[in-house]
Design an enzyme around this catalytic site. Structure first.
Site, PDB file in Angstrom:
ATOM      1  N   CYS A 175     -14.958 -19.570  66.604  1.00 38.13           N
ATOM      2  CA  CYS A 175     -14.480 -19.588  65.468  1.00 38.13           C
ATOM      3  C   CYS A 175     -13.487 -19.058  65.965  1.00 38.13           C
ATOM      4  O   CYS A 175     -12.541 -18.540  64.874  1.00 38.13           O
ATOM      5  CB  CYS A 175     -15.628 -18.058  65.246  1.00 38.13           C
ATOM      6  SG  CYS A 175     -17.128 -18.326  64.454  1.00 38.13           S
TER       7      CYS A 175
ATOM      8  N   HIS B  80     -15.790 -18.356  56.000  1.00 40.13           N
ATOM      9  CA  HIS B  80     -15.463 -18.617  56.844  1.00 40.13           C
ATOM     10  C   HIS B  80     -15.347 -20.232  57.354  1.00 40.13           C
ATOM     11  O   HIS B  80     -16.552 -20.681  57.816  1.00 40.13           O
ATOM     12  CB  HIS B  80     -16.419 -18.358  57.196  1.00 40.13           C
ATOM     13  CG  HIS B  80     -16.589 -17.689  59.376  1.00 40.13           C
ATOM     14  ND1 HIS B  80     -15.284 -17.982  59.700  1.00 40.13           N
ATOM     15  CD2 HIS B  80     -17.424 -17.425  59.922  1.00 40.13           C
ATOM     16  CE1 HIS B  80     -15.462 -17.966  60.981  1.00 40.13           C
ATOM     17  NE2 HIS B  80     -16.316 -17.483  61.559  1.00 40.13           N
TER      18      HIS B  80
END
Length: 368
Positions: free
Chosen positions: A89, A320
């Site tokens: 991430c 996301h």
């Protein structure tokens, strides 16, 4: 040493997996914004910048070096190489940091950021058995699924359901206000007919009714970010108006509580710069989960509703796209600081917590 200045920053709309961008593969998402930031970097005579490399973060793509494919698809020419970075991430922000280091070393222009197409990501298998993700840690270490990790962190830090719901509602409210005011418009490059994020409206009215993801738990779908498609990139040059990268850090933390990683990373860049968190005017910290975001803020001594943090909403509202989210944070800082015309010398921080127990952060300063 030469500076590394972010002189242009763009992103695609961010769409929930399987929806508006479902037909666009990861390299095509990236190519759209790579082409645009290069165009944004034209000099006063209209000459396009000579790009030395393209550095892109990606997590679940098909392999084959999507950065190189995107560079070719964007028309940069066969002489421009590309490299793809996987720091989960934090990949998009890590790619920008890597590019900044390279610009400082040789003074040549780079394009960097991240892209993710969860919709077109291939099904992976080992011995013919499909799996959702590769391990984040070896045997003998904790390796929780990210939802379970968020639940564990909520319990560990005693972050209750009410506080998580309030944080998610605040993110959505801010994002809706920003979109209505047009604050996303200049940073978004339309792709496949989509020109706006798919941030849902009115979620604050239903948050309290959503069931927990685990029995007796507090994390819900509403306090978890959506799996998304999107890309974000920047153009880094040795000089010019924009955001100069002043400090950066990548750190490790306990793999059992990966959500806290952004906190020590932010503290590391503050220490490098010899400043405190009160000296920073804008923060963009990737909101993977409300519990995770709040745990980071608590460790940094920042209030839940501090207007400096994700002022226009964060990943809980916008989405996301794993490999892109860290780069989205930098694009958002560029809009909040450079496009908004804040004074030279204003400081901002982008940061992300990373699966496997890591954190990445960068400190940027407005230069005019």
């Amino acid at each position: 040493m030469t500076d590394a200045v972010i002189v242009a920053a763009r992103r695609t709309p961010i769409a929930t997996r399987g929806r508006a961008l479902a037909s666009v593969d990861v390299s095509s998402l990236a190519a759209a914004v790579v082409s645009q930031v290069r165009a944004d970097g034209r000099d006063v005579d209209g000459v396009l910048p000579d790009v030395a490399d393209v550095v892109l973060g990606n997590v679940m793509g098909p392999g084959g070096n999507p950065a190189r494919i995107a560079a070719l698809a964007a028309g940069l020419g066969v002489s421009v190489p590309g490299v793809t970075v996987d720091r989960q991430c934090g990949s998009g922000l890590a790619a920008i940091i890597d590019a900044a280091v390279a610009v400082r070393a040789d003074g040549r222009i780079r394009i960097a950021g991240g892209a993710e197409s969860a919709s077109t990501a291939p099904v992976r298998s080992a011995g013919g058995v499909p799996y959702a993700r590769a391990p984040f840690a070896p045997a003998g270490f904790a390796d929780p699924d990210m939802v379970a990790a968020a639940e564990d962190l909520a319990r560990h830090d005693r972050i209750d359901r009410e506080r998580q719901d309030a944080h998610a509602a605040r993110s959505h409210t801010r994002a809706q206000a920003a979109r209505a005011a047009g604050r996303f418009a200049e940073e978004i490059v339309p792709v496949a007919g989509a020109a706006e994020d798919e941030a849902p409206g009115g979620i604050g009215r239903i948050l309290s009714r959503l069931p927990p993801q685990f029995p007796e738990g507090s994390v819900t779908a509403g306090t978890s970010t959506r799996v998304s498609d999107g890309a974000a990139v920047v153009l880094l040059a040795p000089h010019g108006p924009g955001l100069v990268v002043r400090a950066h850090a990548v750190v490790g933390c306990d793999p059992a509580l990966p959500g806290i990683g952004a906190a020590p990373a932010v503290q590391a860049v503050l220490n490098q710069a010899g400043i405190g968190e009160n000296d920073v005017a804008a923060f963009e910290i990737v909101e993977a989960f409300a519990a995770q975001s709040l745990a980071v803020l608590d460790r940094l001594g920042i209030d839940d509703d501090d207007p400096r943090v994700c002022a226009d909403g964060g990943a809980l509202a916008i989405g996301h796209p794993w490999g892109a989210s860290g780069a989205v944070a930098i694009v958002r800082l560029f809009s909040r600081m450079v496009r908004a015309g804040v004074p030279a010398g204003t400081l901002g921080i982008a940061a992300a917590s990373v699966g496997g127990g890591m954190g990445v952060a960068a400190l940027v300063e407005v230069v005019r």
